[in-house]
Design a protein around this motif. Structure first.
Motif, PDB file in Angstrom:
ATOM      1  N   LYS A 129       0.751  -1.291   0.170  1.00  0.00           N
ATOM      2  CA  LYS A 129       0.053  -0.013   0.082  1.00  0.00           C
ATOM      3  C   LYS A 129       0.733   1.223   0.058  1.00  0.00           C
ATOM      4  O   LYS A 129       0.633   2.469  -0.588  1.00  0.00           O
ATOM      5  N   GLN A 130       2.056   1.195   0.728  1.00  0.00           N
ATOM      6  CA  GLN A 130       2.784   2.490   0.690  1.00  0.00           C
ATOM      7  C   GLN A 130       3.620   2.405  -0.441  1.00  0.00           C
ATOM      8  O   GLN A 130       4.726   1.442  -0.574  1.00  0.00           O
ATOM      9  N   VAL A 131       3.691   3.274  -1.287  1.00  0.00           N
ATOM     10  CA  VAL A 131       4.785   3.937  -2.288  1.00  0.00           C
ATOM     11  C   VAL A 131       5.365   5.078  -1.960  1.00  0.00           C
ATOM     12  O   VAL A 131       4.943   6.125  -2.412  1.00  0.00           O
ATOM     13  N   ARG A 132       6.692   4.967  -1.481  1.00  0.00           N
ATOM     14  CA  ARG A 132       7.342   6.064  -1.039  1.00  0.00           C
ATOM     15  C   ARG A 132       6.446   6.971  -0.054  1.00  0.00           C
ATOM     16  O   ARG A 132       6.048   6.513   0.658  1.00  0.00           O
ATOM     17  N   ASN A 133       6.117   8.042  -0.551  1.00  0.00           N
ATOM     18  CA  ASN A 133       5.200   9.044   0.291  1.00  0.00           C
ATOM     19  C   ASN A 133       3.735   8.780   0.021  1.00  0.00           C
ATOM     20  O   ASN A 133       3.123   9.863   0.474  1.00  0.00           O
ATOM     21  N   VAL A 134       3.438   8.040  -0.819  1.00  0.00           N
ATOM     22  CA  VAL A 134       1.940   7.783  -1.131  1.00  0.00           C
ATOM     23  C   VAL A 134       1.641   6.585  -0.323  1.00  0.00           C
ATOM     24  O   VAL A 134       1.922   5.333  -0.796  1.00  0.00           O
ATOM     25  N   SER A 135       0.228   6.637   0.149  1.00  0.00           N
ATOM     26  CA  SER A 135      -0.363   5.534   0.743  1.00  0.00           C
ATOM     27  C   SER A 135      -1.604   5.372  -0.303  1.00  0.00           C
ATOM     28  O   SER A 135      -2.499   6.187  -0.187  1.00  0.00           O
ATOM     29  N   LEU A 136      -1.319   4.340  -0.908  1.00  0.00           N
ATOM     30  CA  LEU A 136      -2.182   4.040  -1.978  1.00  0.00           C
ATOM     31  C   LEU A 136      -3.995   3.724  -1.480  1.00  0.00           C
ATOM     32  O   LEU A 136      -4.116   2.894  -0.410  1.00  0.00           O
ATOM     33  N   GLU A 137      -4.989   4.444  -2.059  1.00  0.00           N
ATOM     34  CA  GLU A 137      -6.144   4.248  -1.627  1.00  0.00           C
ATOM     35  C   GLU A 137      -6.988   3.124  -2.623  1.00  0.00           C
ATOM     36  O   GLU A 137      -7.388   3.726  -3.889  1.00  0.00           O
TER      37      GLU A 137
END
Length: 340
Positions: free
Chosen positions: A115-123
């Motif tokens: 779910k976490q891609v660097r500083n992005v938490s995927l929704e």
């Protein structure tokens, strides 16, 4: 705004269209370069519904290539899809469709655990595979094209190759619940899944590819073509309707006979022109009108403001959901492709 995540068909294709995408430096680069290339926003456009509603969309090129799977660059493939999803989310897109291999990679490699891609938490609720609309369109193509060819469904045998996949199982459910066909043939590699599907449907004959295809009046192909497999047109029924729901679509070049009609499955035609370049890059016959049905699902979800992962998970597509997205498809001016 809606988003579309896609990829090109192979390295040669990617090299040939790089300049048209605005990235000439990509054109003479090999697979190693494409493995490290970041996702790109390459198109921003509007789509108008026949109701008069106008929405905006963006196309995100993932820079994934199928050779990454063949050459066992699995980590690169996974990274491509996750990075493209993160880019879409950073562009404040309401709903994004994962086209082509994007959704397959997500499911096969269980990317929901990333779910976490660097500083992005995927929704993940903001993403859809588009498979419900694709399955619906393939079923409507089957019904409408068979009628056009004079093939009586009530007397017809339908073979579904890739029957246990997400789209294939949905097509089988539709045929089982809404269509009066003589016989359903189920073809897939995984015998356990085939038996489970057969039990769910309470009908269908499980056969191998070579035995099933000559028996079929209609063939729905929603599987990857096994390496080395060739379909001999002389062994097929005449007439025969073949719906090629794979990607890339290559059955039309492999099966050539005047009484065998190969239809590009899972393609829709919009009633109004769309000023975009992406469908020209994948050689649609009428790129201003035609698109993959999975992409059209994101368009429909934006039109209806259904901001949810309408299609998600393996083998979760129901006939009621297919009818629901089908009604929206008709409402906004999409029609199944019926040209061969």
């Amino acid at each position: 705004m809606f988003g579309l995540i896609g990829h090109l068909t192979n390295l040669e294709h990617a090299q040939s269209v790089a300049g048209r995408l605005g990235y000439t430096e990509y054109g003479n680069q090999g697979l190693d370069f494409w493995c490290s290339a970041p996702p790109l926003v390459v198109d921003h456009f509007q789509v108008t519904s026949v109701t008069g509603q106008v929405i905006e969309g963006k196309y995100f090129e993932s820079c994934f290539l199928p050779e990454m799977l063949v050459n066992r660059r699995i980590k690169a493939a996974i990274r491509k899809i996750l990075n493209a999803m993160a880019l879409a989310q950073k562009n404040n897109v309401n709903i994004t469709a994962l086209g082509g291999f994007s959704s397959i990679i997500f499911e096969e490699f269980n990317l929901k655990n990333n779910k976490q891609v660097r500083n992005v938490s995927l929704e993940f609720n903001n993403f859809t595979t588009g498979n419900t609309h694709t399955a619906y369109i393939i079923c409507r193509q089957l019904e409408q094209a068979s009628k056009k060819l004079g093939i009586d469904l009530s007397k017809s045998t339908v073979a579904v190759c890739g029957a246990t996949g997400d789209i294939g199982s949905a097509v089988c459910r539709w045929l089982n619940e809404t269509t009066d066909i003589k016989e359903l043939l189920l073809i897939a590699r995984n015998q356990d899944r085939l038996q489970k599907l057969r039990s769910e449907l309470n009908q269908g004959q499980i056969l191998g590819l070579e035995e099933a295809l000559p028996k079929a009046d209609i063939i729905v192909w929603v599987a990857s073509m096994p390496k080395g497999v060739k379909i001999n047109a002389e062994t097929l029924k005449k007439p025969c309707l073949v719906i090629d729901g794979g990607y890339p679509k290559n059955l039309g070049t492999q099966i050539q006979h005047p009484d065998i009609h190969v239809l590009k499955g899972g393609i829709v035609e919009h009633s109004l022109d769309i000023d975009w370049k992406i469908m020209d890059l994948v050689s649609m016959d009428v790129p201003s009108r035609q698109m993959f049905a999975c992409f059209a699902e994101a368009v429909l979800l934006e039109f209806e403001q259904w901001y949810t992962s309408f299609s998600w998970g393996r083998n979760q597509i129901t006939v009621s959901k297919m009818k629901q997205i089908g009604e929206a498809s008709i409402k906004h001016g999409f029609n199944p492709l019926l040209k061969w």
